[in-house]
Scaffold this active site. Sequence first.
Site, PDB file in Angstrom:
ATOM      1  N   LYS A  92       0.853  -1.370   0.359  1.00  0.00           N
ATOM      2  CA  LYS A  92      -0.103   0.176  -0.125  1.00  0.00           C
ATOM      3  C   LYS A  92       1.405   0.849  -0.053  1.00  0.00           C
ATOM      4  O   LYS A  92       0.303   2.209  -0.540  1.00  0.00           O
ATOM      5  CB  LYS A  92      -1.354  -0.057   1.697  1.00  0.00           C
ATOM      6  N   HIS A 106      48.213  -5.540   6.169  1.00  0.00           N
ATOM      7  CA  HIS A 106      48.392  -5.081   7.686  1.00  0.00           C
ATOM      8  C   HIS A 106      48.549  -3.591   6.541  1.00  0.00           C
ATOM      9  O   HIS A 106      49.129  -3.576   5.769  1.00  0.00           O
ATOM     10  CB  HIS A 106      49.490  -5.443   8.064  1.00  0.00           C
ATOM     11  N   TYR A 122      18.508   1.583  19.688  1.00  0.00           N
ATOM     12  CA  TYR A 122      19.636   1.753  18.648  1.00  0.00           C
ATOM     13  C   TYR A 122      19.061   2.630  17.536  1.00  0.00           C
ATOM     14  O   TYR A 122      19.475   4.132  17.201  1.00  0.00           O
ATOM     15  CB  TYR A 122      19.813   0.361  18.149  1.00  0.00           C
ATOM     16  N   VAL A 181       9.896   0.327   4.879  1.00  0.00           N
ATOM     17  CA  VAL A 181      10.234   1.354   5.692  1.00  0.00           C
ATOM     18  C   VAL A 181      11.309   1.246   5.577  1.00  0.00           C
ATOM     19  O   VAL A 181      11.861   2.434   5.496  1.00  0.00           O
ATOM     20  CB  VAL A 181      10.099   0.839   7.144  1.00  0.00           C
TER      21      VAL A 181
END
Length: 473
Positions: A40, A447, A186, A46
Amino acid sequence: MVVGDASLDIDTLVIGAGPGGYVAAIRAAQLGQKVLCVDKANVGGVCLNVGCIPSKALISASHQYENALHAETFGIEISKPNVDWNKVQDFKNKIVSQLTGGVAGLLKANKVDYFNGEVMFINENEARVFNDAEAPRYRFKNCIIATGSRPIELKAFPYSGRIVSSTEALSLPEIPKSIVVIGGGYIGIELSQMYSNYGTQVTVIEGSDSILPGFDKDVSAVVAKKFKAKGANIITGAQAKSATQTDKDVTVTYTVGDKEESVTADYLLVTVGRRPNTDGELGLDLIGIEMTDRGLVKVDEFGRTNHKHIYAIGDIVPGLALAHKAMYEGRVAAEHIAGEASAVDYKAIPAVCFSDPEIGSVGISESEAKAQGLNVTVGKFNYGANGRAMSLNATEGFVKLIGDAETGLLLGAQIVGIEASNMIAELALAIEMGATVEDIALTIHAHPTLGEIVLDAAEMLLGHPIHAVAKKK
């Protein structure tokens, strides 16, 4: 309406086009099913429209601004930067548009029919989809319900005016000078820290004894320390009681113990959780779908409800309300419908928080291990001893590994620090594949990188750290 076939018979009806729904629809179509996906609202749900994606765009922009303010740390001199809030919003909206358009394109490319409207079950094999223009009726062999969730609205703090949910907080007309946030989970922390980066005075009211209650306290303490150092007022063990607002500000009354206090700010953001979208006109009660007392749909390891051809995924089923969990469940449901041997396994679901610094967590935590009486060993290594973290001027945080004391298997990991959201993936894979802590220690890490902190934490757990002094047993 865009429907490629006029027939009302389909193989699979997918209700919801959020992360879980669109993944389920695409995967089902890839497996040869004739699929109709209905939503819809906008494609992407969301997450893509008013959640994960736009919030991260605003957070990233706020970090750019904050970095510019402190460029002198790196020997760079610039004039004081300025924020054009309208352009920041344009940046956010452009990303949302690109991603939602991309998902719509993927649905079309996979021959998934899409209907922008609502769904109402007629019976367990039929549903009507409708909008203002039409209301066709479909018969389906299978159905995947992925209707998601919405912010919980408290009676004492209805969303209106200067009292906003996370949705409205993403599109405020201006950067507020001050904001009160009810809920230190959060969502509340991500958004409040974002505004703090832009210079907003933040007050967080949290009912628990620490912010980010879903994470171990030593993890959340790192975030709280940095947040407070930037001027935030974090009030824990507090209960928000009421709010009064004018056209210019809002005053929140809260209690800490027996003492009543109040604070006034430009806006009040309420982030106290989300409610599953299982009510309304969908009609789950009409067809007898079994639910929990919290409005969640009961499902088995394949995502099936008590009607074995109707599946449910994402925020409307028990478990963590995470977009990547919904995507995973969507794949499982679509594949199970197609007859594949696919079932959910939640052993290694990572959780991340885009706080400052970031948090990543997977598997069991140290506090959970202790509560369960497990015999574990713990290895912890700080960002502050890592060369790459130093070069980024981001030395807050640590990597913590939880290992089984007898088998050496990695049981859990927590990271708090820059790039934690990306670094946690290595450890999720390790748990998923049944790796030991020694496997991690024997893996060559490039590294200089932040990933070396994981290696150092593994060596710390095993008792032979190179970049730290081993503790005497």
